[in-house]
Enzyme design. Structure first.
Site, PDB file in Angstrom:
ATOM      1  N   GLY A  30      -0.340   7.818  36.849  1.00  0.00           N
ATOM      2  CA  GLY A  30      -1.564   7.090  36.519  1.00  0.00           C
ATOM      3  C   GLY A  30      -1.254   5.874  35.658  1.00  0.00           C
ATOM      4  N   SER A  31      -2.300   5.123  35.357  1.00  0.00           N
ATOM      5  CA  SER A  31      -2.108   3.841  34.670  1.00  0.00           C
ATOM      6  C   SER A  31      -1.677   4.022  33.218  1.00  0.00           C
ATOM      7  CB  SER A  31      -3.394   3.016  34.741  1.00  0.00           C
ATOM      8  OG  SER A  31      -4.475   3.716  34.149  1.00  0.00           O
ATOM      9  N   THR A  32      -2.135   5.075  32.548  1.00  0.00           N
ATOM     10  CA  THR A  32      -1.734   5.280  31.148  1.00  0.00           C
ATOM     11  C   THR A  32      -0.288   5.757  31.086  1.00  0.00           C
ATOM     12  OG1 THR A  32      -4.009   6.031  30.858  1.00  0.00           O
ATOM     13  CG2 THR A  32      -2.563   6.208  28.958  1.00  0.00           C
ATOM     14  N   GLY A  86      -1.119  11.300  31.441  1.00  0.00           N
ATOM     15  CA  GLY A  86      -2.496  10.891  31.179  1.00  0.00           C
ATOM     16  C   GLY A  86      -3.467  12.017  31.501  1.00  0.00           C
ATOM     17  N   ALA A  87      -4.757  11.719  31.399  1.00  0.00           N
ATOM     18  CA  ALA A  87      -5.802  12.688  31.761  1.00  0.00           C
ATOM     19  C   ALA A  87      -7.056  11.907  32.122  1.00  0.00           C
ATOM     20  CB  ALA A  87      -6.087  13.645  30.604  1.00  0.00           C
ATOM     21  N   GLY A 101      -5.847  10.762  40.124  1.00  0.00           N
ATOM     22  CA  GLY A 101      -4.896  10.001  40.935  1.00  0.00           C
ATOM     23  C   GLY A 101      -4.250  10.828  42.026  1.00  0.00           C
ATOM     24  N   GLU A 107       2.041  17.419  38.667  1.00  0.00           N
ATOM     25  CA  GLU A 107       1.826  17.271  37.217  1.00  0.00           C
ATOM     26  C   GLU A 107       1.750  18.631  36.538  1.00  0.00           C
ATOM     27  OE1 GLU A 107      -0.680  13.071  37.085  1.00  0.00           O
ATOM     28  OE2 GLU A 107      -1.760  14.947  37.257  1.00  0.00           O
TER      29      GLU A 107
END
Ligand code: 5RP
Length: 231
Positions: A30-32, A86-87, A101, A107
């Protein structure tokens, strides 16, 4: 960078500071998580940090290779020191909804193999009680239709996830499965829901990550808040 992106970035930098030489590190998706992967790559390159990463998705693997993180897999290293991921939502007990995502299965496997799971998010994702984001379930393609029927009967408002680039085709995960998203407003009894989902044949995994996260790093406009307080 927008304020939200700055928050994600701050959270990522704070969590990456926990890494030490020699660690096996789960690389979230993910983006984070991408901010964390990029920062780890910088530390490997510029400061000689010696870590080996285990990516949780093809996208994270690609980014990790681009930024120069040495990689391995769970066959070679079944024990992971720290995973940073991330979450989509977290509550004050550090229970999570993940899988927006589509990488929830890998994960969760990597998180479960880890001594420590550190979650990085922006401030908008806090939700107590847990909710405000669909709960994803990864299902075997063969069983998707009867699982949908069962979830409808349970009034969990299931929707088969479709591909963003081909909206008439179901989304397929890195492991070759489909995802059903439960569009419920609030998950009041997450442990009970998790147990019910786990009992359905054909459900491979769900996006409720309960009692797994040691810490949640929340980027804010002022800095980073860590849960549990005092951690
Ligand atoms: C992917 C995930 C991601 O961690 C989650 O969707 C958060 O993504 P982002 O940091 O882009 O908001 O669970 O399966």
């Amino acid at each position: 960078m927008t304020e939200v992106e700055q928050q994600k970035h701050k959270a990522a930098i704070a969590a990456v500071a926990e890494l030490r030489d020699g660690m096996i590190v789960g690389l979230g998706s993910g983006s984070t998580a991408a901010y964390a992967i990029t920062e780890i790559g910088r530390l490997v390159k510029d400061e000689g940090l010696s870590i080996t990463g285990i990516p949780t998705s093809r996208n994270s693997e690609k980014l990790a290779r681009e930024v120069g993180i040495p990689l391995t897999d769970l066959d070679q290293q079944p024990h992971v020191d720290i995973t940073i991921d991330g979450a989509d939502r977290f509550d004050e007990n550090r229970n999570l909804i993940k899988g927006g995502g589509g990488a929830l299965l890998r994960e969760k496997i990597v998180a479960a193999a880890s001594d420590r799971l550190l979650i990085i998010t922006d401030a908008q994702k806090q939700a107590t009680p847990l909710g405000g984001f669909p709960v994803p379930i990864e299902v075997i393609q063969f069983g998707a239709a009867p699982i949908m029927v069962k979830l409808q009967r349970w009034e969990l408002n299931p929707k088969l996830r479709m591909r963003a680039d081909a909206p008439d085709k179901p989304y397929v995960t890195d492991e070759g499965n489909h995802i059903i998203d439960l569009h419920v407003d609030i998950v009041d009894l997450p442990h009970e829901l998790a147990r019910r989902l786990e009992a359905l044949p054909g459900v491979v995994e769900h996006g409720l990550f309960l009692d797994m996260a040691e810490r949640v790093y929340v980027g804010t406009d002022d800095g980073v808040t860590v849960y549990p307080p005092g951690a």
